[in-house]
Design a protein around this motif. Structure first.
Motif, short mmCIF file in Angstrom:
data_model
loop_
_atom_site.label_atom_id
_atom_site.label_comp_id
_atom_site.label_asym_id
_atom_site.label_seq_id
_atom_site.Cartn_x
_atom_site.Cartn_y
_atom_site.Cartn_z
N VAL A 204 99.47 42.40 83.68
CA VAL A 204 98.40 41.70 84.38
C VAL A 204 97.25 41.48 83.40
CG1 VAL A 204 96.64 41.94 86.19
CG2 VAL A 204 99.02 42.59 86.66
N SER A 205 96.70 40.29 83.45
CA SER A 205 95.56 39.98 82.58
C SER A 205 94.35 39.66 83.45
CB SER A 205 95.89 38.77 81.70
OG SER A 205 94.69 38.24 81.17
N LYS A 206 93.26 40.38 83.21
CA LYS A 206 92.04 40.13 84.02
C LYS A 206 91.44 38.77 83.67
CE LYS A 206 92.17 44.68 85.04
NZ LYS A 206 93.02 45.12 86.12
N GLN A 207 91.46 38.44 82.36
CA GLN A 207 90.79 37.20 81.94
C GLN A 207 91.71 35.98 82.03
OE1 GLN A 207 91.82 39.55 79.86
NE2 GLN A 207 92.57 38.73 77.93
N GLY A 208 93.02 36.22 82.19
CA GLY A 208 93.96 35.10 82.27
C GLY A 208 94.55 34.77 80.91
N ILE A 209 95.77 34.22 80.93
CA ILE A 209 96.50 33.92 79.70
C ILE A 209 96.81 32.43 79.67
CG2 ILE A 209 98.67 34.34 78.47
CD1 ILE A 209 98.67 37.09 79.99
N GLN A 210 96.53 31.79 78.54
CA GLN A 210 96.87 30.38 78.39
C GLN A 210 98.38 30.25 78.25
OE1 GLN A 210 95.13 27.74 78.81
NE2 GLN A 210 93.24 28.89 79.16
N TRP A 211 99.00 29.51 79.16
CA TRP A 211 100.45 29.44 79.20
C TRP A 211 100.87 27.97 79.21
CZ3 TRP A 211 102.73 34.41 79.56
CH2 TRP A 211 104.13 34.43 79.48
N GLY A 213 99.22 25.22 78.72
CA GLY A 213 98.35 24.29 79.44
C GLY A 213 97.84 24.79 80.78
N VAL A 214 98.43 25.85 81.30
CA VAL A 214 97.88 26.42 82.54
C VAL A 214 97.49 27.88 82.30
CG1 VAL A 214 99.18 24.91 84.10
CG2 VAL A 214 100.13 27.11 83.45
N LYS A 215 96.72 28.41 83.22
CA LYS A 215 96.30 29.80 83.08
C LYS A 215 97.06 30.65 84.10
CE LYS A 215 91.88 31.53 81.71
NZ LYS A 215 90.45 31.73 82.02
N VAL A 216 97.61 31.77 83.65
CA VAL A 216 98.26 32.70 84.59
C VAL A 216 97.65 34.09 84.42
CG1 VAL A 216 100.45 31.41 84.53
CG2 VAL A 216 100.15 33.40 83.05
N HIS A 217 97.75 34.89 85.46
CA HIS A 217 97.21 36.25 85.41
C HIS A 217 98.28 37.34 85.52
CE1 HIS A 217 93.47 34.03 86.25
NE2 HIS A 217 92.88 35.05 85.65
N ILE A 218 99.45 36.98 86.04
CA ILE A 218 100.50 38.00 86.21
C ILE A 218 101.77 37.51 85.50
CG2 ILE A 218 101.74 39.46 87.88
CD1 ILE A 218 99.70 38.57 89.99
N VAL A 219 102.37 38.41 84.69
CA VAL A 219 103.55 38.04 83.90
C VAL A 219 104.70 39.01 84.17
CG1 VAL A 219 104.43 37.61 81.57
CG2 VAL A 219 102.01 37.19 82.07
N PHE A 220 105.87 38.46 84.51
CA PHE A 220 107.08 39.27 84.69
C PHE A 220 108.05 38.92 83.57
CE2 PHE A 220 105.14 39.16 88.83
CZ PHE A 220 105.45 40.37 89.42
N LEU A 221 108.24 39.81 82.62
CA LEU A 221 109.20 39.56 81.53
C LEU A 221 110.54 40.20 81.92
CD1 LEU A 221 109.94 38.62 78.62
CD2 LEU A 221 109.12 40.84 77.81
N ALA A 222 111.58 39.38 82.03
CA ALA A 222 112.87 39.88 82.53
C ALA A 222 113.98 39.77 81.50
CB ALA A 222 113.27 39.11 83.79
N MET A 223 114.82 40.83 81.43
CA MET A 223 116.06 40.81 80.66
C MET A 223 117.19 40.61 81.66
SD MET A 223 114.94 41.48 77.64
CE MET A 223 113.39 40.72 78.10
N ILE A 224 117.97 39.55 81.47
CA ILE A 224 118.93 39.17 82.51
C ILE A 224 120.37 39.18 82.00
CG2 ILE A 224 119.43 37.44 84.27
CD1 ILE A 224 116.67 36.19 83.56
#
Ligand SMILES: [Zn+2]
Length: 274
Positions: A204-211, A213-224
């Motif tokens: 989780v990022s409090k300030q937000g992450i540039q992704w 062109g858009v900004k996201v605050h929650i990231v789920f990194l998955a190994m599938i």
């Protein structure tokens, strides 16, 4: 046959990316993906295409790599004579158990030793993650850094062998289509990992992450792993549903430590994630 297998692998990848996009995107690029799928299908011989279409109707994962002489999709051991045929690449070989078209793993898959995380009987995200795999305050400000932070956490906890491999594979996937959604959540991932179960790190990022062109605050990194490719689509949909709610997002963003974040993530995936 090697060329046909290469087309099938690419086709499989585009199909799964389109399916992921269908779960979380706004639909504006569906036509583009369908056109690419048609183009790849037209490169298949009539015989291979018929087999592919038949498998595809049953399950969108129609091709599977060999993993320690087993079909990576269903886990069934492949007879050694067939393994050799797959390696030679002269004939089309299907798994005798699930019917999927088999291909020789070419060493580009990322080792995943995280089988222990997938715990039967658990509910919600606890099936695929644990309190050690969450970060309540990502330092990253952009996509690659965020993926790296989470991949390094997975490596540190023995869930993957190489963070560098995972970062490279996840970024290659991002280059095809960004995994950021309109709901403030991004789903970077690596497919086709060997062994283990679905394994997820959450940041989780409090300030937000540039992704892209858009900004996201929650990231789920998955190994599938291949065997859970279809399930992962449901995972994305369920998580988007839970964390797309503004009140849940606010709580998650306010979490000060890993314990609090983990409890929240658990609570809000318990009913949706089955
Ligand atoms: Zn199989």
């Amino acid at each position: 046959m090697k060329e046909q297998i290469a087309v099938l692998k690419e086709l499989q990848e585009v199909v799964l990316i389109r399916d992921e996009y269908y779960q979380t995107g706004d639909g504006s690029r569906m036509g583009e993906f369908n056109a690419k799928i048609d183009e790849l299908k037209s490169k298949l011989s009539p015989q291979v295409r018929t087999i592919f279409e038949r498998l595809y109707k049953r399950n969108h994962v129609a091709v599977a790599g060999l993993s320690n002489n087993c079909c990576a999709a269903c886990g069934m051991t492949v007879p050694i004579a067939n393994v050799q045929m797959v390696m030679q690449g002269r004939n089309l070989v299907c798994c005798s158990s699930c019917g999927r078209i088999l291909y020789a793993a070419d060493g580009d898959s990322v080792q995943n030793r995280a089988g222990r995380v997938d715990q039967e009987g658990k509910v919600g995200l606890e099936r695929f993650s644990n309190v050690k795999l969450v970060i309540p305050d990502l330092k990253a400000t952009e996509r690659t850094e965020a993926i790296a932070e989470l991949a390094e956490l997975l490596e540190k906890n023995g869930a993957i062998d190489s963070a560098d491999n995972v970062i490279a594979a996840a970024m290659a996937r991002e280059e095809i289509l960004s995994t950021a959604t309109d709901h403030d959540v991004a789903f970077p991932h690596v497919r086709g990992v060997e062994g283990g179960g679905l394994t997820v790190a959450v940041g989780v990022s409090k300030q937000g992450i540039q992704w892209d062109g858009v900004k996201v605050h929650i990231v789920f990194l998955a190994m599938i792993p291949v065997a859970v490719s279809a399930y992962y689509l449901r995972f994305m949909s369920a998580v988007t549903k839970s964390f797309g709610k503004a009140n849940v997002r606010d709580l998650v963003l306010a979490a000060e430590d890993a314990q609090t974040l983990w409890r929240l993530v658990q609570k809000h995936t318990r009913t949706e994630l089955k």
